[in-house]
Design an enzyme around this catalytic site. Structure first.
Site, PDB file in Angstrom:
ATOM      1  N   GLN A 100    -106.317 -33.567  54.351  1.00  0.00           N
ATOM      2  CA  GLN A 100    -106.721 -32.242  54.795  1.00  0.00           C
ATOM      3  C   GLN A 100    -106.470 -31.165  53.743  1.00  0.00           C
ATOM      4  OE1 GLN A 100    -104.444 -31.791  58.422  1.00  0.00           O
ATOM      5  NE2 GLN A 100    -105.527 -33.452  59.463  1.00  0.00           N
ATOM      6  N   HIS A 163    -101.947 -31.140  57.768  1.00  0.00           N
ATOM      7  CA  HIS A 163    -101.468 -29.906  58.397  1.00  0.00           C
ATOM      8  C   HIS A 163    -101.097 -28.818  57.379  1.00  0.00           C
ATOM      9  CE1 HIS A 163    -100.372 -32.025  62.453  1.00  0.00           C
ATOM     10  NE2 HIS A 163    -101.591 -32.320  62.021  1.00  0.00           N
ATOM     11  N   GLU A 256    -104.659 -25.134  71.567  1.00  0.00           N
ATOM     12  CA  GLU A 256    -104.247 -23.871  72.176  1.00  0.00           C
ATOM     13  C   GLU A 256    -104.974 -22.680  71.579  1.00  0.00           C
ATOM     14  OE1 GLU A 256     -99.572 -25.150  73.040  1.00  0.00           O
ATOM     15  OE2 GLU A 256    -100.028 -23.357  71.857  1.00  0.00           O
ATOM     16  N   TYR A 266     -93.642 -20.384  69.627  1.00  0.00           N
ATOM     17  CA  TYR A 266     -94.714 -21.004  70.414  1.00  0.00           C
ATOM     18  C   TYR A 266     -94.442 -22.478  70.751  1.00  0.00           C
ATOM     19  CZ  TYR A 266     -97.018 -16.625  70.289  1.00  0.00           C
ATOM     20  OH  TYR A 266     -97.285 -15.285  70.496  1.00  0.00           O
ATOM     21  N   TYR A 277     -99.162 -38.987  69.638  1.00  0.00           N
ATOM     22  CA  TYR A 277    -100.206 -39.984  69.405  1.00  0.00           C
ATOM     23  C   TYR A 277     -99.784 -41.375  69.872  1.00  0.00           C
ATOM     24  CZ  TYR A 277    -102.627 -36.483  66.547  1.00  0.00           C
ATOM     25  OH  TYR A 277    -103.276 -35.364  66.111  1.00  0.00           O
TER      26      TYR A 277
END
Length: 383
Positions: A100, A163, A256, A266, A277
């Site tokens: 990513q 991430h 979210e 949060y 997972y």
């Protein structure tokens, strides 16, 4: 706060046959062909503007109508008004182009017409195969980036390809919100002594605003605005209120939509509306009321990436709505937002992973598709 059943949403579906014909067409003549698609709300038109991009990630319109586009392998290009793509621009930073990671978002400085500053987020390589999210800026001069300087680095760097977050948003006051993931490390998202799983708020030169919530607090980094996040690839300012909104990816379920506030936690990875997972359960947010809960949560996930609040005239019924790209959902999701309240009201099935969403100067909607042969799509009203 609760997730409504999907039957409660106005779930708009485009014509699959027409869209398939549009997306497989690669010739320049066909790429300009208009495809009229019927929905419950009326007729929408999706044009393939160009293709040939490798996993495009972010885009920003220049004042002259041209479009800056990033590609995850480490490139920044300009799409001209005739839809031709430039060669990769010189002067961009080296990136960690794995998984990513890579070249991520691109945003113009609010004073771009005077200072020519362009901001880029990217996965920055470090020693031993480690990497972290970073944010920098340089001047766009003669179609190249001059004097690029990193103004913020996520600390610490970690091994792994996941991430990075990466969205850049200017607040109405001129501060920068920069969203980050927790690098798939889980627990550090609850630790204020690092930047993992946080949103940071900085000045355009990288310095720290004097009213940041954790400024000068022991064991907390000054740049942090909110924390306990998992991976944030969608962020935008509501022009009606000036509030920041984000959409972040949950694990197995539990994406979210949040309206982050200063110093709020949060909850990741202590709580989530999804599960791990491997199937192990995570407590739901209401079990820990000290954590801020989501305004909307999605299971099955939409994998949100890219967001814009619509202010144009082409789609009057969309004004004030947040338009969110969906990767796994392969959709454009419209969320009606009224102050602190939000509800999904419409979903346009695009049949392809949507990485970013942008509003063009004329009010059309531009989308980036997350593919080896990535495309720019344009949505406008049909006949």
């Amino acid at each position: 706060m609760k997730l409504l059943p999907i039957t409660h949403y106005t779930n708009v579906r485009l014509s699959a046959i027409a869209l398939m014909a549009l997306l497989v067409c690669l010739t320049p003549a066909c790429a300009q062909e208009e495809q009229s698609l019927q929905t419950d709300e009326g007729s929408y038109q999706v044009d393939e503007v160009t293709d040939g991009l490798v996993h495009p990630w972010g885009m920003a319109f220049l004042p002259d109508g041209r479009l800056l586009v990033t590609e995850r392998p480490g490139r920044l290009r300009i799409m001209d008004t005739d839809h031709t793509l430039s060669e990769p621009l010189q002067g961009v930073p080296e990136v960690f182009a794995e998984g990513q990671g890579g070249m991520l978002d691109v945003v113009l400085d609010p004073g771009f017409e005077n200072n020519r500053l362009v901001y880029l987020s990217f996965a920055e390589p470090g020693e031993g195969g480690k990497a972290s999210s970073a944010l920098g800026r340089g001047r766009l001069e003669n179609d190249r980036i001059e004097d690029f300087t990193v103004i913020f680095r996520q600390e610490p760097k970690y091994e792994g390809p996941n991430h990075f977050g990466g969205r850049i948003v200017f607040s109405p006051e001129g501060h920068i919100f920069f969203t980050m993931g927790e690098r798939f490390q889980f627990d550090p998202a609850q630790d204020l002594s690092n930047h993992l799983g946080t949103i940071v708020r900085i000045n355009p030169d990288g310095s720290v605003p004097e009213d940041n919530p954790f400024l000068d607090q022991e064991y907390a980094l000054d740049e942090i605005w909110s924390y306990g996040h998992r991976n944030i690839e969608s962020a935008a300012i509501d022009p009606n209120t000036g509030n920041l909104w984000i959409a972040e990816m949950g694990p197995k379920g539990g994406d979210e939509l949040n309206q982050p506030k200063a110093d709020r936690n949060y909850g990741w990875p202590v709580v989530s509306w999804g599960n791990n997972y491997d199937g192990t359960q995570i407590p739901d947010p209401p079990t820990h009321p000290s954590f801020a809960d989501a305004v909307i949560h999605w299971t099955p996930v939409i994998s949100p990436s890219g967001m814009v609040f619509y202010t144009g005239s082409m789609f009057p019924g969309w004004q004030g709505s947040a338009l969110i790209g969906g990767l796994s959902s392969q959709a454009l999701i419209r969320v009606a937002i009224n102050g602190q309240d939000a509800q999904e009201v419409e979903r346009l099935d695009m049949g392809v992973r949507i990485r970013d969403v942008e509003q063009a100067p004329d009010g059309a909607i531009y989308l980036l598709t997350d593919q080896d042969n990535g495309k720019i799509l344009r949505i406008s009203p049909g006949e």
